[in-house]
Design a protein around this motif. Structure first.
Motif, mmCIF file in Angstrom:
data_model
loop_
_atom_site.group_PDB
_atom_site.id
_atom_site.type_symbol
_atom_site.label_atom_id
_atom_site.label_comp_id
_atom_site.label_asym_id
_atom_site.label_seq_id
_atom_site.Cartn_x
_atom_site.Cartn_y
_atom_site.Cartn_z
ATOM 1 N N PHE A 97 1.193 -1.015 -0.049
ATOM 2 C CA PHE A 97 -0.002 -0.168 -0.062
ATOM 3 C C PHE A 97 0.569 0.983 -0.634
ATOM 4 O O PHE A 97 1.984 1.627 0.265
ATOM 5 C CB PHE A 97 -0.668 0.296 1.435
ATOM 6 C CG PHE A 97 -1.336 -1.561 0.727
ATOM 7 C CD1 PHE A 97 -3.250 -0.514 0.988
ATOM 8 C CD2 PHE A 97 -1.565 -2.361 1.406
ATOM 9 C CE1 PHE A 97 -4.146 -1.841 0.308
ATOM 10 C CE2 PHE A 97 -2.520 -3.733 1.307
ATOM 11 C CZ PHE A 97 -3.945 -2.804 1.064
ATOM 12 N N ASN A 101 1.663 -0.624 6.154
ATOM 13 C CA ASN A 101 1.241 -0.540 6.886
ATOM 14 C C ASN A 101 0.751 -1.985 7.950
ATOM 15 O O ASN A 101 0.372 -2.401 7.887
ATOM 16 C CB ASN A 101 -0.680 -0.293 6.730
ATOM 17 C CG ASN A 101 -0.918 -1.639 5.325
ATOM 18 O OD1 ASN A 101 0.656 -2.187 4.291
ATOM 19 N ND2 ASN A 101 -1.989 -2.276 4.629
ATOM 20 N N PHE A 103 0.871 -4.246 11.050
ATOM 21 C CA PHE A 103 0.236 -4.560 12.241
ATOM 22 C C PHE A 103 1.076 -4.548 13.510
ATOM 23 O O PHE A 103 2.373 -3.736 13.212
ATOM 24 C CB PHE A 103 -0.288 -5.681 12.133
ATOM 25 C CG PHE A 103 -0.625 -6.172 10.548
ATOM 26 C CD1 PHE A 103 -2.042 -5.891 9.771
ATOM 27 C CD2 PHE A 103 -0.911 -8.134 10.157
ATOM 28 C CE1 PHE A 103 -2.147 -6.454 8.066
ATOM 29 C CE2 PHE A 103 -0.825 -8.150 8.815
ATOM 30 C CZ PHE A 103 -1.507 -7.072 8.151
ATOM 31 N N TYR A 113 1.983 -13.441 9.578
ATOM 32 C CA TYR A 113 0.405 -12.980 9.702
ATOM 33 C C TYR A 113 -0.109 -14.210 8.539
ATOM 34 O O TYR A 113 -0.898 -14.892 8.914
ATOM 35 C CB TYR A 113 0.432 -11.514 9.304
ATOM 36 C CG TYR A 113 -0.931 -11.049 9.605
ATOM 37 C CD1 TYR A 113 -1.754 -11.084 11.009
ATOM 38 C CD2 TYR A 113 -2.349 -11.490 8.350
ATOM 39 C CE1 TYR A 113 -2.798 -11.217 11.524
ATOM 40 C CE2 TYR A 113 -3.127 -10.794 8.966
ATOM 41 C CZ TYR A 113 -3.490 -10.994 10.453
ATOM 42 O OH TYR A 113 -5.132 -11.061 10.699
ATOM 43 N N GLY B 174 -4.660 -4.488 4.713
ATOM 44 C CA GLY B 174 -3.546 -5.593 4.837
ATOM 45 C C GLY B 174 -4.051 -6.721 5.019
ATOM 46 O O GLY B 174 -2.954 -7.134 4.574
ATOM 47 N N SER B 175 -4.887 -7.272 5.874
ATOM 48 C CA SER B 175 -4.907 -7.897 6.604
ATOM 49 C C SER B 175 -5.741 -9.505 5.171
ATOM 50 O O SER B 175 -5.173 -9.905 4.727
ATOM 51 C CB SER B 175 -5.780 -8.403 8.145
ATOM 52 O OG SER B 175 -6.243 -9.231 8.323
ATOM 53 N N LEU B 176 -6.968 -8.376 4.931
ATOM 54 C CA LEU B 176 -7.019 -8.944 3.799
ATOM 55 C C LEU B 176 -6.550 -9.166 2.694
ATOM 56 O O LEU B 176 -6.786 -10.163 1.048
ATOM 57 C CB LEU B 176 -8.467 -8.290 3.497
ATOM 58 C CG LEU B 176 -9.748 -7.636 4.598
ATOM 59 C CD1 LEU B 176 -10.549 -6.560 4.607
ATOM 60 C CD2 LEU B 176 -10.218 -9.573 4.359
ATOM 61 N N ALA B 177 -5.713 -8.308 2.132
ATOM 62 C CA ALA B 177 -5.044 -8.372 0.856
ATOM 63 C C ALA B 177 -3.985 -9.020 1.129
ATOM 64 O O ALA B 177 -2.843 -9.864 0.204
ATOM 65 C CB ALA B 177 -3.851 -6.868 0.416
ATOM 66 N N LEU B 178 -4.308 -10.402 2.737
ATOM 67 C CA LEU B 178 -3.061 -11.196 2.724
ATOM 68 C C LEU B 178 -3.635 -12.619 2.427
ATOM 69 O O LEU B 178 -3.365 -13.576 3.142
ATOM 70 C CB LEU B 178 -2.411 -11.167 3.971
ATOM 71 C CG LEU B 178 -0.806 -9.960 3.812
ATOM 72 C CD1 LEU B 178 -0.762 -10.017 5.478
ATOM 73 C CD2 LEU B 178 -0.401 -10.892 2.973
#
Ligand SMILES: Nc1ncnc2c1ncn2[C@@H]1O[C@H](COP(=O)(O)OP(=O)(O)O)[C@@H](O)[C@H]1O
Ligand SMILES: [Mg+2]
Lengths: 257, 285
Positions: A97, A101, A103, A113, B174-178
């Motif tokens: 992005f 970003n 976590f 993750y 960011g999480s969804l994109a992973l």
């Protein structure tokens, strides 16, 4: 371009229209992204670069009121087909992005993750891929002694490369980068650009950039967008030395945008 | 406005604010002046740890009330916290914003319902059900825990929602994109990032549960007893003060004020923990 690489399409965009409610942000876009190449998307702010990028891993699905017609083929399969597993798609087509970003977790937990999401539990496997990912993003030497420190305390360029490492851990084929250097200073920017060159050996990269020097430095192909239209798409060298369309020439010579 | 002018308004407001704060300060001072001497006269240990509460015989051990307050509060938390947090996660993460913006104020309105109404429902609906299902008097520790659990839910839900919504969208993206699902994102990331606020909501809920008086008096039966089962009748610290203050004199009255001091200290501690937790926005593991 290296001659040894066999050029073929990994992504094929066909007649893609995208609407935010009534507003049409992408107008019948067709372009193909070459395997293991770096493709840059350039154009003035608001022309739809991010929108196009986000339609390649269906991040636009998160926005209410988005309507899409046309096709995006990944290795020949339409990602907008109802049979497509979105979580699988996003592991194959990863995203970096504009603002780093990471976590609010430790460096280690950031990198693994995506593996944990995928159900990997074995500590040795997590450790191994974590080290490999940090090495691939050129962070291992700096970070190996503080893996359990909070990621948010890193300097911005390390944060951005950590986001890249986090992505590499899930073994994507395509990496989408939305102005990945816009928050970084010139030295950090050149580090990320060098890294992109290295990653090109193994990954296909699509990068949105505001910065035309960056596009000409890092990319093999460049696509110029203007108000939702793809104006010109060609070899980066050609775009920057002998653009085929007047609008492209005006833009890269800085007459507007 | 014209009458006072800018400066005048400012002065007026500062007088109002100052008197409000000093009134609160005076109340605190008053409670301590009335209660502290007793604590030293009677002995803090005897006061807190003895189970003998017989004011007419000069015995002032509040341990049964402490135990009752503790168990009622714990029961309320066991009921209210999981439900409240689950509700907050559901509303913040899985419901369209527009719907959430209607439901959240509605839930917050529940906190404004006078506690006597909750107590009334407890007496009329809940206590008979408990009596029929489990036996015992019905008016019991369990009834108190359930009613309080419901009463603290608006606090827990509202603060938890706020802290979940304060988690930046960029983390979720960011999480969804992973390749994470929405649910994975919630439990692996969003709730962790919102942890401090969620903890704060629970602690504030505890404070409410310990401090609540009217509903508790109505549903717990009010026997001064160390509870051995959730079905027994108990009397909490707050209930004891409210029930006896009107006729208490002398030492008895001082003992009730000392009970107030104990409550005051417990609530202050809980609220300070909560406000520290709230200020620490994003907890880093
Ligand atoms: N979530 C959204 N809702 C409505 N319109 C949007 C949204 N995101 C972007 N747009 C509009 O779509 C157009 C393209 O935006 P974007 O893809 O972000 O452009 P770029 O990345 O080239 O600056 C802009 O006109 C923008 O205002
Ligand atoms: Mg953009």
């Amino acid at each position: 371009m290296e001659e040894s690489k066999k050029v073929h399409d990994i992504i094929d965009i066909k007649n893609l229209d995208l609407y935010y409610g009534q507003f049409q942000a992408l107008k019948s876009i067709s372009m193909s992204i070459q395997h293991k190449m770096i493709t840059a998307l350039i154009g003035p702010s608001g022309c739809g670069k991010s929108t196009l990028l986000r339609s390649l891993n269906r991040m636009n699905d998160l926005i209410r009121g988005v309507r899409i017609t046309g096709q995006v083929l990944l290795d020949g399969k339409d990602i907008y087909n109802s049979g497509m597993e979105i979580t699988e798609l996003r592991k194959t087509v990863g995203m970096v992005f504009q603002r780093p970003n990471p976590f609010p977790l430790s460096i280690y937990d950031n990198v693994v993750y995506g593996l944990r999401v995928a159900g990997v539990k074995s500590k040795s496997q997590l450790d191994e891929i974590m080290e490999w990912s940090l090495r691939s993003a050129w962070l291992w030497d700096q970070l190996k002694d503080k893996l359990h420190h909070p990621a948010l305390q890193l300097p911005l360029d390390q944060q951005q490369r950590l986001c890249i490492a986090r992505l590499l851990a899930v073994k994507p084929e395509v990496i989408l980068m939305d102005e990945p250097c816009s928050a970084l200073d010139p030295i950090s920017t050149s580090k990320v650009e060098d890294l992109m060159h290295e990653l090109k050996k193994d990954y296909t990269i699509v990068i949105v950039t505001h910065n035309m020097q960056q596009a000409s430095r890092v990319s093999d192909y460049t696509a110029f967008y203007y108000i939702g239209n793809l104006i010109e798409y060609a070899d980066t060298k050609k775009i920057f030395t002998a653009p085929g369309v007047k609008q492209t020439e005006d833009y890269i010579s800085g007459r507007f945008g | 406005m014209k009458l006072l002018g800018e400066k005048g308004v400012e002065r007026l407001l500062s007088v109002v604010a100052f008197s409000a704060i000093s009134a609160l300060g005076l109340i605190a001072v008053f409670i301590f002046i009335e209660g502290l001497p007793f604590l030293f006269k009677y002995g803090i240990k005897d006061f807190l740890l003895s189970s003998d509460w017989r004011p007419d015989a000069g015995k002032f051990g509040i341990y049964p009330m402490i135990a009752a307050s503790f168990w009622v509060m714990l029961g309320a938390m066991l009921i209210g916290a999981p439900l409240g947090i689950a509700g907050a996660i559901f509303l913040a993460e899985f419901v369209p914003k527009t719907v959430m913006n209607i439901i959240k104020p509605a839930i917050e309105l529940l906190a404004a319902i006078p506690s006597v109404i909750y107590g009334f429902i407890g007496v009329v609906v809940l206590a008979p059900v408990i009596r029929d299902l489990f036996g015992g008097p019905g008016l019991s520790l369990l009834a108190g825990a359930i009613i309080l659990g419901i009463m603290i839910m608006p606090t827990v839900i509202s603060i938890s929602i706020d802290s979940l919504l304060a988690v930046p969208v960029s983390f979720r993206e960011g999480s969804l994109a992973l390749g994470a699902t929405k649910w994975q994102t919630v439990h692996m990331l969003t709730t962790k990032a919102a942890k401090s606020g969620i903890v704060a909501s629970i602690i504030l809920g505890m404070g409410r549960a310990i401090g609540e008086t009217m509903a508790v008096i109505m549903v717990t039966g009010n026997s001064v007893m160390i509870p051995h089962s959730p079905l027994e009748s108990v009397r909490t610290l707050t209930a004891n003060i409210a029930l006896e203050m009107s006729y208490a004199i002398g030492m008895h009255r001082e003992a009730l004020f000392a009970t107030g001091v104990v409550l005051f200290i417990v609530i202050i501690i809980l609220n300070s923990i909560a406000s520290v937790a709230i200020r620490k926005k994003v907890i880093v593991k």
